[in-house]
Write a protein that holds these residues in place. Structure first.
Motif, short mmCIF file in Angstrom:
data_model
loop_
_atom_site.label_atom_id
_atom_site.label_comp_id
_atom_site.label_asym_id
_atom_site.label_seq_id
_atom_site.Cartn_x
_atom_site.Cartn_y
_atom_site.Cartn_z
N ILE A 28 0.89 -1.19 -0.02
CA ILE A 28 0.02 0.05 0.05
C ILE A 28 0.93 1.32 0.22
CG2 ILE A 28 -1.73 1.21 1.08
CD1 ILE A 28 -2.39 -1.71 0.25
N LYS A 29 0.66 2.27 -1.01
CA LYS A 29 1.43 3.46 -1.15
C LYS A 29 0.48 4.63 -1.35
CE LYS A 29 5.42 1.71 -3.42
NZ LYS A 29 6.57 1.63 -4.60
N LYS A 30 0.94 5.84 -0.96
CA LYS A 30 0.38 7.28 -0.83
C LYS A 30 0.73 7.89 -2.05
CE LYS A 30 -1.11 11.22 1.61
NZ LYS A 30 -1.04 11.92 3.03
N ILE A 31 -0.15 8.25 -2.98
CA ILE A 31 0.10 8.97 -4.13
C ILE A 31 -0.76 10.25 -4.16
CG2 ILE A 31 1.15 7.09 -5.23
CD1 ILE A 31 -1.26 7.18 -7.09
N SER A 32 0.05 10.97 -4.94
CA SER A 32 -1.01 12.28 -5.01
C SER A 32 -2.07 11.86 -6.25
CB SER A 32 -0.12 13.40 -5.94
OG SER A 32 -1.00 14.53 -6.41
N ALA A 33 -3.09 12.79 -6.12
CA ALA A 33 -4.26 12.25 -7.15
C ALA A 33 -3.99 12.50 -8.36
CB ALA A 33 -5.41 12.85 -6.59
N SER A 34 -2.90 13.33 -8.55
CA SER A 34 -2.74 14.05 -9.99
C SER A 34 -1.68 12.85 -10.75
CB SER A 34 -1.62 15.36 -9.88
OG SER A 34 -0.70 15.25 -9.07
N GLU A 35 -1.32 11.86 -9.86
CA GLU A 35 -0.41 10.85 -10.56
C GLU A 35 -1.32 9.67 -10.89
OE1 GLU A 35 3.74 10.23 -8.51
OE2 GLU A 35 2.34 10.84 -6.93
N LEU A 36 -2.45 9.61 -10.66
CA LEU A 36 -3.68 8.54 -10.85
C LEU A 36 -3.35 8.27 -12.37
CD1 LEU A 36 -6.66 9.24 -8.54
CD2 LEU A 36 -4.81 7.39 -8.46
N PHE A 49 -5.21 0.26 -8.43
CA PHE A 49 -5.96 -0.17 -7.57
C PHE A 49 -6.21 0.81 -6.43
CE2 PHE A 49 -8.21 -2.40 -4.40
CZ PHE A 49 -9.25 -3.03 -5.10
N ILE A 50 -7.31 1.73 -6.36
CA ILE A 50 -7.47 2.24 -5.18
C ILE A 50 -7.74 1.46 -3.82
CG2 ILE A 50 -8.94 4.21 -4.03
CD1 ILE A 50 -7.39 5.37 -6.64
N HIS A 51 -7.00 1.76 -2.84
CA HIS A 51 -6.96 1.13 -1.55
C HIS A 51 -7.84 1.97 -0.72
CE1 HIS A 51 -6.20 -1.32 1.83
NE2 HIS A 51 -5.81 -0.32 2.40
N GLU A 52 -7.61 3.44 -0.91
CA GLU A 52 -8.09 4.12 0.29
C GLU A 52 -8.34 5.51 -0.59
OE1 GLU A 52 -7.93 6.31 4.65
OE2 GLU A 52 -6.76 4.46 4.08
N LEU A 53 -9.24 6.21 -0.47
CA LEU A 53 -9.40 7.68 -1.01
C LEU A 53 -9.01 8.57 0.37
CD1 LEU A 53 -12.62 7.25 -2.97
CD2 LEU A 53 -10.67 7.83 -3.96
N VAL A 96 -4.39 9.77 -2.54
CA VAL A 96 -5.11 8.57 -2.43
C VAL A 96 -4.05 7.39 -1.83
CG1 VAL A 96 -6.72 8.77 -4.04
CG2 VAL A 96 -4.66 7.75 -4.83
N TYR A 97 -4.37 6.26 -1.57
CA TYR A 97 -3.59 5.04 -1.10
C TYR A 97 -3.82 3.94 -2.34
CZ TYR A 97 -2.49 6.97 3.29
OH TYR A 97 -1.70 7.64 4.24
N LEU A 157 -1.30 -0.82 -11.15
CA LEU A 157 0.04 -0.22 -11.32
C LEU A 157 0.61 0.19 -10.07
CD1 LEU A 157 -0.90 1.53 -14.84
CD2 LEU A 157 0.15 -0.71 -14.21
N ASP A 158 2.02 0.47 -10.09
CA ASP A 158 2.87 1.22 -9.06
C ASP A 158 3.37 2.67 -9.69
OD1 ASP A 158 4.19 1.57 -6.98
OD2 ASP A 158 5.85 -0.33 -7.28
N VAL A 159 3.79 3.15 -8.36
CA VAL A 159 4.32 4.37 -8.51
C VAL A 159 5.54 4.29 -7.63
CG1 VAL A 159 4.61 6.96 -7.89
CG2 VAL A 159 2.42 6.05 -8.71
N PRO A 160 6.86 3.74 -8.25
CA PRO A 160 7.95 3.27 -7.50
C PRO A 160 8.64 4.10 -6.25
CG PRO A 160 8.43 2.97 -9.95
CD PRO A 160 6.86 3.84 -9.81
N ASP A 161 8.67 5.47 -6.36
CA ASP A 161 9.15 6.30 -5.41
C ASP A 161 7.93 6.91 -4.43
OD1 ASP A 161 7.94 8.06 -7.28
OD2 ASP A 161 9.35 9.59 -7.13
N ALA A 162 6.93 6.25 -4.59
CA ALA A 162 6.06 6.63 -3.52
C ALA A 162 6.16 6.01 -2.17
CB ALA A 162 4.53 6.36 -4.08
N PRO A 163 5.94 6.94 -1.10
CA PRO A 163 5.85 6.60 0.30
C PRO A 163 4.81 5.34 0.51
CG PRO A 163 4.79 8.51 0.44
CD PRO A 163 5.20 8.19 -0.86
#
Length: 412
Positions: A2-10, A15-19, A52-53, A60-66
């Motif tokens: 599970i990672k947190k990303i900016s909504a602009s990166e969607l 797969f949305i885990h949590e809004l 979003v998480y 899909l992944d965002v490699p550098d997301a926390p």
């Protein structure tokens, strides 16, 4: 993962885990789903969701997301820093002394809100004399020992949620005003606004208000009418004053301009309205409802802190955390010794060292005969232990969970 990303990166395929917003805000039927169209992404952005998480094992992944754990650790460190400031106020009477009065006030206040809602459905004006007397009683209880009635109001029957939510928001707003050293008249008006803020829900059909599932877009629009409906109802009581009216109309406004009903800008949202929005969401997300299970108070404070980047006033969120304590009354916590305890009273000198009631030993996996422990005291004086985390009663089996909940109810 599970990672947190900016909504602009969607992107489609994630797969949305949590809004990352309270579930009263977003219009989606599910909290978890795979993005299959650009239209879904645009809907998230239009709703004003900034982060979003995502679940990288299911999309899909965002490699550098926390990661979710990294975000959680960062937020917890920040919460601890906030909590190291001295707790506000001085307790005048003990928790035990105030509990009997607090239980009586809770019962009367719940019935009063029920009557207000019934009158609103019939088109009658609110009788402000009764409201003023109830706010005064709640304020006096807060001044004697804020943890008693605030902790008591964390226990809500799902069927009576709307009524008790109004009472809880009133009590929390009064305590919040006290934390900020606001004058007595301002505090009274804030409490009045809290008690009446959801009056408009009297006009929401029960099948929508108590629907055991996520609302459709049309049903969500009906719910979003309640602030203005409540405002119109309260206008029939000319003596009510502008502050309670403003809280009623605007407690769902947000600092990023994406609230409702008027999408106010930050400079248009008064301090007491900003405070009411924080309190309203905190009480809502910690309560069990027919369509979701409430989250622990400590998690709710962490979420409020996280959301304060956009939705809430961050300075006021920090003040609210100091108001209720990082481990609010009624919270189940794990101690360094392996014991589980229910928080029963805040410590005025340190929010990290409340008074607790020991209820369970995780080493022996058995309940214990409940006894009090003041974590601010040294070894040999009833202390010498510390909280290391909050705890979910559901982790310890149904029988143990019932025991812990019984103890929570008995001390609140």
């Amino acid at each position: 993962m599970i990672k947190k990303i900016s909504a602009s990166e969607l992107k489609v395929g994630m797969f949305i885990h949590e809004l990352d917003c309270d579930w009263l805000t977003h219009p989606f039927l599910k909290n978890q789903f795979k993005l299959s169209t650009d239209k879904q992404i645009q809907k998230i952005l239009d709703t004003g969701i900034h982060y979003v998480y995502i679940d990288t094992d299911r999309g899909l992944d965002v490699p550098d997301a926390p990661t979710e754990e990294e975000v959680r650790e960062t937020l917890q460190k920040e919460i601890i820093e906030i909590a190291t400031a001295p707790a506000p106020g001085i307790i005048r009477v003990s928790h035990e002394e105030e509990m009997q009065r607090a239980r009586a006030i809770k019962g009367r206040a719940q019935q009063l809100v029920r009557n207000v809602m019934a009158d609103a459905r019939l088109g009658r004006a609110v009788e402000m004399e009764q409201i003023d007397g109830m706010v005064e009683s709640i304020t006096e209880s807060i001044l004697r020992n804020s943890g008693a009635i605030v902790g008591l109001l964390t226990i809500k029957n799902k069927d009576d949620y709307t009524f008790l939510h109004c009472v809880s928001v009133c009590a929390l707003l009064v305590a919040f005003c006290r934390t900020l050293n606001l004058d007595s008249e301002t505090t009274r008006l804030a409490g009045t606004g809290g008690l009446l803020h959801d009056t408009g829900k009297a006009l929401v059909p029960d099948e929508v208000l108590n629907k055991p599932g996520k609302l459709t877009d049309e049903e969500f629009e009906i719910i979003k009418r309640h602030p203005r409906d409540g405002y119109e109802i309260l206008l029939k009581s000319p003596e009510i004053g502008p502050i309670p009216l403003d809280i009623t109309l605007h407690h769902h406004e947000r600092m990023d301009g994406n609230g409702y009903p008027d999408k106010l800008k930050p400079e248009q949202i008064p301090q007491l309205v900003r405070m009411s929005s924080i309190v309203d969401v905190y009480d809502a997300i910690t309560a069990d409802r027919c369509y979701h299970r409430g989250i622990p108070a400590t998690d709710a404070l962490r979420k409020l802190h996280e959301w304060s980047s956009f939705h809430f006033d961050p300075v006021l969120v920090q003040a609210f955390i100091r108001c209720v304590g990082i481990y609010p009354v009624g919270s189940l916590v794990r101690l360094e010794s392996g014991r589980l305890a229910v928080v029963i009273e805040q410590n005025d000198t340190s929010l990290l060292q409340p008074r607790v009631k020991i209820v369970f030993n995780t080493k022996t996996k058995n309940p214990v005969e409940p006894y009090d422990l003041d974590l601010s005291r040294p070894m040999g004086s009833g202390g010498a232990d510390r909280i290391i985390a909050h705890e979910d009663p559901a982790k310890h089996g149904r029988d143990t969970q019932r025991f812990i909940q019984y103890i929570q109810a008995s001390v609140m």
